[in-house]
Scaffold this motif. Structure first.
Motif, PDB file in Angstrom:
ATOM      1  N   VAL A  32       0.852  -1.188   0.000  1.00  0.00           N
ATOM      2  CA  VAL A  32       0.000   0.000   0.000  1.00  0.00           C
ATOM      3  C   VAL A  32       0.884   1.233   0.000  1.00  0.00           C
ATOM      4  N   ARG A  33       0.598   2.130  -0.935  1.00  0.00           N
ATOM      5  CA  ARG A  33       1.345   3.389  -0.984  1.00  0.00           C
ATOM      6  C   ARG A  33       0.487   4.451  -0.307  1.00  0.00           C
ATOM      7  N   ARG A  34       1.068   5.085   0.675  1.00  0.00           N
ATOM      8  CA  ARG A  34       0.319   6.134   1.376  1.00  0.00           C
ATOM      9  C   ARG A  34       0.625   7.472   0.735  1.00  0.00           C
ATOM     10  N   ILE A  35      -0.401   8.258   0.533  1.00  0.00           N
ATOM     11  CA  ILE A  35      -0.239   9.536  -0.150  1.00  0.00           C
ATOM     12  C   ILE A  35      -0.753  10.633   0.770  1.00  0.00           C
ATOM     13  N   LYS A  36       0.052  11.654   0.897  1.00  0.00           N
ATOM     14  CA  LYS A  36      -0.267  12.687   1.877  1.00  0.00           C
ATOM     15  C   LYS A  36      -1.554  13.445   1.551  1.00  0.00           C
ATOM     16  N   ARG A  37      -1.771  13.667   0.245  1.00  0.00           N
ATOM     17  CA  ARG A  37      -2.882  14.546  -0.112  1.00  0.00           C
ATOM     18  C   ARG A  37      -4.221  13.984   0.385  1.00  0.00           C
ATOM     19  N   THR A  38      -4.937  14.812   1.076  1.00  0.00           N
ATOM     20  CA  THR A  38      -6.276  14.442   1.517  1.00  0.00           C
ATOM     21  C   THR A  38      -7.221  15.560   1.111  1.00  0.00           C
ATOM     22  N   TRP A  39      -8.324  15.158   0.538  1.00  0.00           N
ATOM     23  CA  TRP A  39      -9.294  16.136   0.084  1.00  0.00           C
ATOM     24  C   TRP A  39     -10.212  16.494   1.248  1.00  0.00           C
ATOM     25  N   PRO A  40     -10.653  17.736   1.311  1.00  0.00           N
ATOM     26  CA  PRO A  40     -11.589  18.060   2.392  1.00  0.00           C
ATOM     27  C   PRO A  40     -12.912  17.329   2.180  1.00  0.00           C
ATOM     28  N   LEU A  41     -13.593  17.078   3.254  1.00  0.00           N
ATOM     29  CA  LEU A  41     -14.896  16.431   3.145  1.00  0.00           C
ATOM     30  C   LEU A  41     -15.762  17.260   2.203  1.00  0.00           C
ATOM     31  N   ASN A  42     -16.329  16.588   1.238  1.00  0.00           N
ATOM     32  CA  ASN A  42     -17.102  17.306   0.226  1.00  0.00           C
ATOM     33  C   ASN A  42     -18.187  18.152   0.875  1.00  0.00           C
ATOM     34  N   THR A  96      -8.015  -8.698 -21.438  1.00  0.00           N
ATOM     35  CA  THR A  96      -6.677  -8.862 -20.885  1.00  0.00           C
ATOM     36  C   THR A  96      -6.677  -8.396 -19.438  1.00  0.00           C
ATOM     37  N   LEU A  97      -5.914  -9.102 -18.622  1.00  0.00           N
ATOM     38  CA  LEU A  97      -5.748  -8.664 -17.234  1.00  0.00           C
ATOM     39  C   LEU A  97      -4.484  -7.821 -17.109  1.00  0.00           C
ATOM     40  N   TYR A  98      -4.596  -6.741 -16.390  1.00  0.00           N
ATOM     41  CA  TYR A  98      -3.452  -5.861 -16.118  1.00  0.00           C
ATOM     42  C   TYR A  98      -3.375  -5.621 -14.621  1.00  0.00           C
ATOM     43  N   ARG A  99      -2.205  -5.251 -14.174  1.00  0.00           N
ATOM     44  CA  ARG A  99      -2.043  -4.728 -12.815  1.00  0.00           C
ATOM     45  C   ARG A  99      -1.939  -3.214 -12.944  1.00  0.00           C
ATOM     46  N   LEU A 100      -2.802  -2.539 -12.228  1.00  0.00           N
ATOM     47  CA  LEU A 100      -2.897  -1.084 -12.375  1.00  0.00           C
ATOM     48  C   LEU A 100      -3.072  -0.450 -10.991  1.00  0.00           C
ATOM     49  N   PRO A 101      -2.272   0.570 -10.681  1.00  0.00           N
ATOM     50  CA  PRO A 101      -2.449   1.223  -9.375  1.00  0.00           C
ATOM     51  C   PRO A 101      -3.789   1.965  -9.309  1.00  0.00           C
ATOM     52  N   ILE A 102      -4.502   1.719  -8.231  1.00  0.00           N
ATOM     53  CA  ILE A 102      -5.771   2.409  -8.003  1.00  0.00           C
ATOM     54  C   ILE A 102      -5.654   3.169  -6.696  1.00  0.00           C
ATOM     55  N   ARG A 103      -6.037   4.421  -6.757  1.00  0.00           N
ATOM     56  CA  ARG A 103      -5.859   5.303  -5.601  1.00  0.00           C
ATOM     57  C   ARG A 103      -7.228   5.695  -5.054  1.00  0.00           C
ATOM     58  N   ILE A 104      -7.415   5.461  -3.774  1.00  0.00           N
ATOM     59  CA  ILE A 104      -8.676   5.878  -3.139  1.00  0.00           C
ATOM     60  C   ILE A 104      -8.408   7.186  -2.414  1.00  0.00           C
ATOM     61  N   PRO A 105      -9.048   8.263  -2.876  1.00  0.00           N
ATOM     62  CA  PRO A 105      -8.763   9.565  -2.267  1.00  0.00           C
ATOM     63  C   PRO A 105      -9.547   9.748  -0.975  1.00  0.00           C
ATOM     64  N   ALA A 106      -8.832   9.928   0.097  1.00  0.00           N
ATOM     65  CA  ALA A 106      -9.497  10.058   1.397  1.00  0.00           C
ATOM     66  C   ALA A 106     -10.070  11.455   1.570  1.00  0.00           C
ATOM     67  N   VAL A 107     -11.291  11.509   2.034  1.00  0.00           N
ATOM     68  CA  VAL A 107     -11.795  12.793   2.523  1.00  0.00           C
ATOM     69  C   VAL A 107     -11.564  12.869   4.031  1.00  0.00           C
ATOM     70  N   LEU A 108     -11.365  11.718   4.624  1.00  0.00           N
ATOM     71  CA  LEU A 108     -10.961  11.638   6.031  1.00  0.00           C
ATOM     72  C   LEU A 108      -9.770  10.688   6.091  1.00  0.00           C
ATOM     73  N   GLY A 109      -8.755  11.037   6.847  1.00  0.00           N
ATOM     74  CA  GLY A 109      -7.624  10.127   7.003  1.00  0.00           C
ATOM     75  C   GLY A 109      -6.673  10.185   5.822  1.00  0.00           C
ATOM     76  N   GLU A 110      -6.251   8.999   5.416  1.00  0.00           N
ATOM     77  CA  GLU A 110      -5.100   8.901   4.521  1.00  0.00           C
ATOM     78  C   GLU A 110      -5.490   8.310   3.160  1.00  0.00           C
ATOM     79  N   THR A 111      -5.091   8.985   2.089  1.00  0.00           N
ATOM     80  CA  THR A 111      -5.284   8.448   0.744  1.00  0.00           C
ATOM     81  C   THR A 111      -4.347   7.258   0.549  1.00  0.00           C
ATOM     82  N   GLN A 112      -4.852   6.202  -0.083  1.00  0.00           N
ATOM     83  CA  GLN A 112      -4.012   5.014  -0.270  1.00  0.00           C
ATOM     84  C   GLN A 112      -4.089   4.523  -1.705  1.00  0.00           C
ATOM     85  N   GLU A 113      -2.996   3.932  -2.124  1.00  0.00           N
ATOM     86  CA  GLU A 113      -2.923   3.381  -3.477  1.00  0.00           C
ATOM     87  C   GLU A 113      -2.539   1.910  -3.381  1.00  0.00           C
ATOM     88  N   VAL A 114      -3.290   1.096  -4.078  1.00  0.00           N
ATOM     89  CA  VAL A 114      -3.026  -0.351  -4.105  1.00  0.00           C
ATOM     90  C   VAL A 114      -3.004  -0.781  -5.562  1.00  0.00           C
TER      91      VAL A 114
END
Lengths: 188, 154
Positions: free
Chosen positions: A112-122, B89-107
């Motif tokens: 898991v790559r942690r990314i600093k950017r956090t969006w404000p709650l919509n 075709t199957l690929y491996r692709l980074p997907i990033r979940i943008p956090a509105v609370l806490g920490e954004t993560q990419e898997v």
């Protein structure tokens, strides 16, 4: 002796009962024909025949081509457990194979790559307002049309993705889009 | 007043993203989240579908992020998507979940890209599947606040 597992899976194969049949399952070396048969039963979604054939074939003696095809079957059939098992055998037997190494990555513990950017709650309701706009206006556009809706307002639309991207660029680039923007393709 | 789950590395989840509970005018309740494909800055809507095999992505969108993807180099048996069989075709692709609370993560997810015949148009939503993505993270859903929580597998 090999019995035609897939076609014998219609309930007529066993003289001694299913339990005995399972107990006596003898491993056999895969052949191209059997692997083709495995592909066929998987495509037919014949789960019982698929499982029996998969279980009976001794993948530790399969050729590189046979095990490659078998892994392709498990991935398309979404049998992750078997894909994991086959790819372990495959990489042990063919350690220099890049495709097998790639498949192994599917089953490794994810990084898991942690990314600093956090969006404000919509803005409360912003996403719902945009979704409501799309529901209201979806049918005004042709299938395949692309829309960007933010805070309940249309900010860009185009009939193709390329044109859509050009409009977004002309508005300042994708940086203007936040994660509260819904980018919508008309599909129905 | 809405409350949120505690977030942090030593607890269950580390981030949360808002979700919609319907896709278009589909009457069926869904969990629809906006995520990012690798470093692409345009958000993409995905239906979270624990019944979907792999993640499934519109081939047109894939063209824009193909340079981030790693092909599996494996001929995969055609897959059935909503009753229609597709080569792909199957690929491996980074997907990033943008956090509105806490920490954004990419898997790095496993994504099925259907191969379309000339003139065909992809007319399905994008799906986040269980195999290759959801079973590689922790997740929880709070319908009271429409938040999809996510975290790293420990």
């Amino acid at each position: 002796m090999y019995t035609d597992i897939a076609s014998s899976d219609n309930g007529t194969h066993s003289q001694n009962g299913a339990q005995k049949s399972r107990d006596e399952l003898v491993k056999i070396a895969p052949t191209d024909k059997l692997v083709d048969e495995l592909w066929a039963v998987a495509e037919q979604r014949n789960g019982r025949a698929y499982r029996r054939l998969m279980k009976q074939l001794d993948w530790t003696v399969a050729s590189e081509e046979q095990i490659t095809k078998a892994i392709g079957i498990t991935l398309g059939y979404v049998d992750s457990k078997q894909a994991d098992y086959l790819s372990q055998i495959a990489i042990e037997r063919f350690p220099n194979s890049q495709p097998f190494a790639n498949v192994r990555k599917l089953f490794e513990k994810p990084t898991v790559r942690r990314i600093k950017r956090t969006w404000p709650l919509n803005t409360p309701g912003a996403l719902k307002a945009s979704a409501a706009w799309i529901r209201e206006h979806n049918d005004d556009y042709e299938i395949g049309h692309w829309l960007a809706v933010k805070n309940g307002e249309l900010i860009a639309d185009a009939p193709t993705r390329n044109e859509f991207n050009q409009i977004i660029d002309s508005l300042g680039g994708p940086e203007i889009l936040a994660n509260d923007t819904i980018i919508h393709k008309v599909i129905s | 007043m809405s409350t949120h789950l505690p977030l942090g590395l030593d607890i269950f989840v580390q981030g949360a993203v808002e979700y919609l509970d319907h896709y278009e005018d589909d009457k069926t309740a869904r969990i629809v989240i906006n995520i990012y494909l690798a470093d692409d800055l345009k958000p993409t809507s995905f239906i979270v579908d624990t019944g979907a095999p792999w993640c499934i992505l519109d081939p047109i969108l894939f063209e824009e992020v193909a340079h981030y993807a790693e092909p599996l180099e494996m001929h995969v048996m055609p897959m059935s998507i909503r009753g229609i069989t597709y080569q792909g075709t199957l690929y491996r692709l980074p997907i990033r979940i943008p956090a509105v609370l806490g920490e954004t993560q990419e898997v790095v997810a496993t994504v099925f890209i259907p191969t379309l015949r000339t003139g065909d148009q992809w007319r399905f939503p994008n799906f986040i599947g269980l195999d290759g993505f959801l079973n590689r993270i922790r997740f929880a859903v709070d319908p009271a606040s429409n938040l999809f929580y996510f975290g790293e597998l420990m």
